[in-house]
Design a protein around this motif. Sequence first.
Motif, PDB file in Angstrom:
ATOM      1  N   UNK A   1     -12.200  72.285  25.673  1.00  0.00           N
ATOM      2  CA  UNK A   1     -13.439  71.423  26.969  1.00  0.00           C
ATOM      3  C   UNK A   1     -13.021  71.481  28.092  1.00  0.00           C
ATOM      4  N   UNK A   2     -12.878  72.183  28.779  1.00  0.00           N
ATOM      5  CA  UNK A   2     -13.047  71.205  30.628  1.00  0.00           C
ATOM      6  C   UNK A   2     -13.923  70.237  30.591  1.00  0.00           C
ATOM      7  N   UNK A   3     -13.186  69.874  32.162  1.00  0.00           N
ATOM      8  CA  UNK A   3     -13.890  68.019  32.441  1.00  0.00           C
ATOM      9  C   UNK A   3     -15.490  68.144  33.354  1.00  0.00           C
ATOM     10  N   UNK A   4     -15.812  69.337  33.816  1.00  0.00           N
ATOM     11  CA  UNK A   4     -16.889  70.143  34.113  1.00  0.00           C
ATOM     12  C   UNK A   4     -17.994  70.393  32.880  1.00  0.00           C
ATOM     13  N   UNK A   5     -17.451  69.984  31.226  1.00  0.00           N
ATOM     14  CA  UNK A   5     -18.060  71.010  29.797  1.00  0.00           C
ATOM     15  C   UNK A   5     -17.551  71.975  29.610  1.00  0.00           C
ATOM     16  N   UNK A   6     -17.470  72.559  30.485  1.00  0.00           N
ATOM     17  CA  UNK A   6     -16.859  74.521  29.857  1.00  0.00           C
ATOM     18  C   UNK A   6     -16.146  74.438  28.772  1.00  0.00           C
ATOM     19  N   UNK A   7     -16.881  75.356  27.457  1.00  0.00           N
ATOM     20  CA  UNK A   7     -15.875  75.390  26.114  1.00  0.00           C
ATOM     21  C   UNK A   7     -16.033  76.407  26.310  1.00  0.00           C
ATOM     22  N   UNK A   8     -14.155  76.098  26.236  1.00  0.00           N
ATOM     23  CA  UNK A   8     -12.865  77.801  26.988  1.00  0.00           C
ATOM     24  C   UNK A   8     -12.589  77.709  25.308  1.00  0.00           C
ATOM     25  N   UNK A   9     -12.882  77.174  24.302  1.00  0.00           N
ATOM     26  CA  UNK A   9     -12.239  77.980  22.922  1.00  0.00           C
ATOM     27  C   UNK A   9     -11.541  77.263  22.693  1.00  0.00           C
ATOM     28  N   UNK A  10     -10.855  77.670  21.363  1.00  0.00           N
ATOM     29  CA  UNK A  10      -9.763  76.765  19.966  1.00  0.00           C
ATOM     30  C   UNK A  10      -8.284  77.176  20.594  1.00  0.00           C
ATOM     31  N   UNK A  11      -7.670  76.436  20.087  1.00  0.00           N
ATOM     32  CA  UNK A  11      -6.106  76.181  19.683  1.00  0.00           C
ATOM     33  C   UNK A  11      -6.216  77.286  18.593  1.00  0.00           C
TER      34      UNK A  11
END
Length: 176
Positions: A111-121
């Motif tokens: 999750x980025x600092x703006x709260x956007x879920x970018x996915x899974x490692x």
Amino acid sequence: MSSKQEPVVLGKLGSCHGIKGWLKITTYTDSVEGIFDYSPWLIKEQGEWREVKVTQWRFQGKAVIAELEGVNTRERAQMLTNCEIAIPAENMLDLPVDEFYWRDLIGCEVVNTNGYNMGKVQEIVETGSNDVLLVKANAKDGFGKAERMIPFVTEQFIKTVDLSAKQILVDWDPDF
């Protein structure tokens, strides 16, 4: 997660060395000799894990070879060629604060600092200068990304890692 974790694979047994049952060792540890910090080993022979002890080991050129308890002929050693070497997960050495085993980062939500879920490692790639998280994007990624590569550089890009929540907070633009 189950109460009994899968063993952690640290390497594999290679080809025979000599006639007395010694085997070449392929290690996945940071240092070649690091695999010998763990004892006993588990080896996966014919699909089953069993415990073995290393009786002695040494460098042979740039490689390492080892003698396993009860393996004293070339023929017996040949039967073990390509068997995985592992240890029980609970036997992993404790790491300093802010260091992590790759296996613990795989599957974490990013999750980025703006709260956007970018996915899974999905996996981690070693590049030489730093490790890189390969993040599989969510199916409905608004930026048209299938995956992202995020350098695992603490403080600059990786802000926090919360293993109990399985979440990594990053300072990373989702469009990048």
